[in-house]
Design a protein around this motif. Structure first.
Motif, mmCIF file in Angstrom:
data_model
loop_
_atom_site.group_PDB
_atom_site.id
_atom_site.type_symbol
_atom_site.label_atom_id
_atom_site.label_comp_id
_atom_site.label_asym_id
_atom_site.label_seq_id
_atom_site.Cartn_x
_atom_site.Cartn_y
_atom_site.Cartn_z
ATOM 1 N N VAL A 241 -46.122 19.381 -65.385
ATOM 2 C CA VAL A 241 -44.865 19.249 -65.951
ATOM 3 C C VAL A 241 -44.184 20.378 -65.390
ATOM 4 O O VAL A 241 -42.959 20.296 -64.928
ATOM 5 N N TRP B 111 -36.901 15.662 -61.281
ATOM 6 C CA TRP B 111 -38.106 14.896 -61.062
ATOM 7 C C TRP B 111 -37.775 13.389 -60.486
ATOM 8 O O TRP B 111 -36.526 12.838 -60.622
ATOM 9 N N THR B 112 -38.366 12.873 -59.488
ATOM 10 C CA THR B 112 -38.023 11.595 -58.970
ATOM 11 C C THR B 112 -38.602 10.521 -59.901
ATOM 12 O O THR B 112 -39.177 10.619 -61.086
ATOM 13 N N ASP B 113 -38.333 9.385 -60.092
ATOM 14 C CA ASP B 113 -38.586 8.197 -60.950
ATOM 15 C C ASP B 113 -40.324 8.070 -60.764
ATOM 16 O O ASP B 113 -40.653 7.724 -61.806
ATOM 17 N N GLN C 88 -42.276 10.414 -60.315
ATOM 18 C CA GLN C 88 -43.029 11.416 -60.911
ATOM 19 C C GLN C 88 -42.798 11.134 -62.295
ATOM 20 O O GLN C 88 -43.850 11.562 -63.080
ATOM 21 N N ARG C 89 -41.711 10.791 -62.678
ATOM 22 C CA ARG C 89 -41.263 10.636 -64.167
ATOM 23 C C ARG C 89 -42.492 9.612 -64.947
ATOM 24 O O ARG C 89 -42.946 9.713 -65.992
ATOM 25 N N SER C 90 -42.647 8.418 -64.158
ATOM 26 C CA SER C 90 -43.729 7.423 -64.680
ATOM 27 C C SER C 90 -44.795 7.794 -64.451
ATOM 28 O O SER C 90 -45.513 7.676 -65.611
ATOM 29 N N CYS D 133 -45.279 10.023 -67.678
ATOM 30 C CA CYS D 133 -45.316 9.132 -68.859
ATOM 31 C C CYS D 133 -46.541 8.573 -69.005
ATOM 32 O O CYS D 133 -47.138 8.267 -69.934
ATOM 33 N N LEU E 124 -39.052 14.402 -70.753
ATOM 34 C CA LEU E 124 -38.580 14.112 -69.522
ATOM 35 C C LEU E 124 -36.863 14.337 -69.668
ATOM 36 O O LEU E 124 -36.377 13.771 -70.633
ATOM 37 N N GLN E 125 -36.556 15.160 -68.859
ATOM 38 C CA GLN E 125 -35.033 15.634 -68.830
ATOM 39 C C GLN E 125 -34.390 14.430 -67.898
ATOM 40 O O GLN E 125 -34.693 14.452 -66.820
ATOM 41 N N ASP E 126 -33.497 13.864 -68.374
ATOM 42 C CA ASP E 126 -32.530 13.164 -67.802
ATOM 43 C C ASP E 126 -31.469 13.939 -67.264
ATOM 44 O O ASP E 126 -30.723 14.524 -67.626
#
Length: 156
Positions: A87, A94-96, A98-100, A103, A143-145
């Motif tokens: 992290v 982050w890309t989607d 990487q985010r998923s 998670c 996760l930061q939006d």
């Protein structure tokens, strides 16, 4: 701590006199002053040793599985540290994908922690209360939006 054996002290003193006499001609004589430490066993080696010891001294089923349970706890801790490092490497954008991925890893890790805690109740009986259980530090894994996608140019 008990005092050293007087004969051993005499041996050490004799070795020291010999080394001091030889050190100018042979610097390797000073090697006796090198610390002689044995390398500590790895976690796996220690686990195997404990498992073998359990086999020689059979006891209750819950005692026999305690070594494996503790080793699993160490593995979970290692996974937590690895995820935390992953992290931190990602930084703020982050890309989607990487985010998923993070998670999914976090969910898997939390499931492993929950199963480990449940199994621990077998070994610790009632010694593990709900107040003792602490969830993962979510602030490290939150996760930061970001309002802008990485591919967006500023001002678009």
């Amino acid at each position: 701590m008990r005092p050293p054996d007087p004969r051993q002290v005499q041996d050490w003193e004799a070795q020291e006199r010999l080394v001091q006499a030889r050190r100018l001609r042979d610097p390797t004589a000073m090697d006796i002053y090198e610390v002689q430490l044995q390398k500590a066993p790895t976690r796996k080696q220690q686990e195997l040793q404990l498992l073998a010891s359990q086999g020689r001294h059979p006891g209750l089923a819950r005692q026999r599985g305690a070594v494996t349970w503790l080793a699993e706890g160490l593995t979970i801790e290692e996974a937590q540290i690895t995820l935390q490092m992953d992290v931190r490497k990602l930084g703020r954008h982050w890309t989607d994908t990487q985010r998923s991925d993070i998670c999914r890893q976090r969910d898997t890790l939390q499931r492993d922690i929950d199963q480990w805690v449940d199994a621990g109740r077998t070994f610790l009986s009632n010694g593990l209360g709900d107040d003792d259980i602490q969830p993962m530090e979510l602030q490290l894994l939150t996760l930061q939006d970001d309002s802008q996608d990485e591919t967006d140019e500023p001002g678009e």
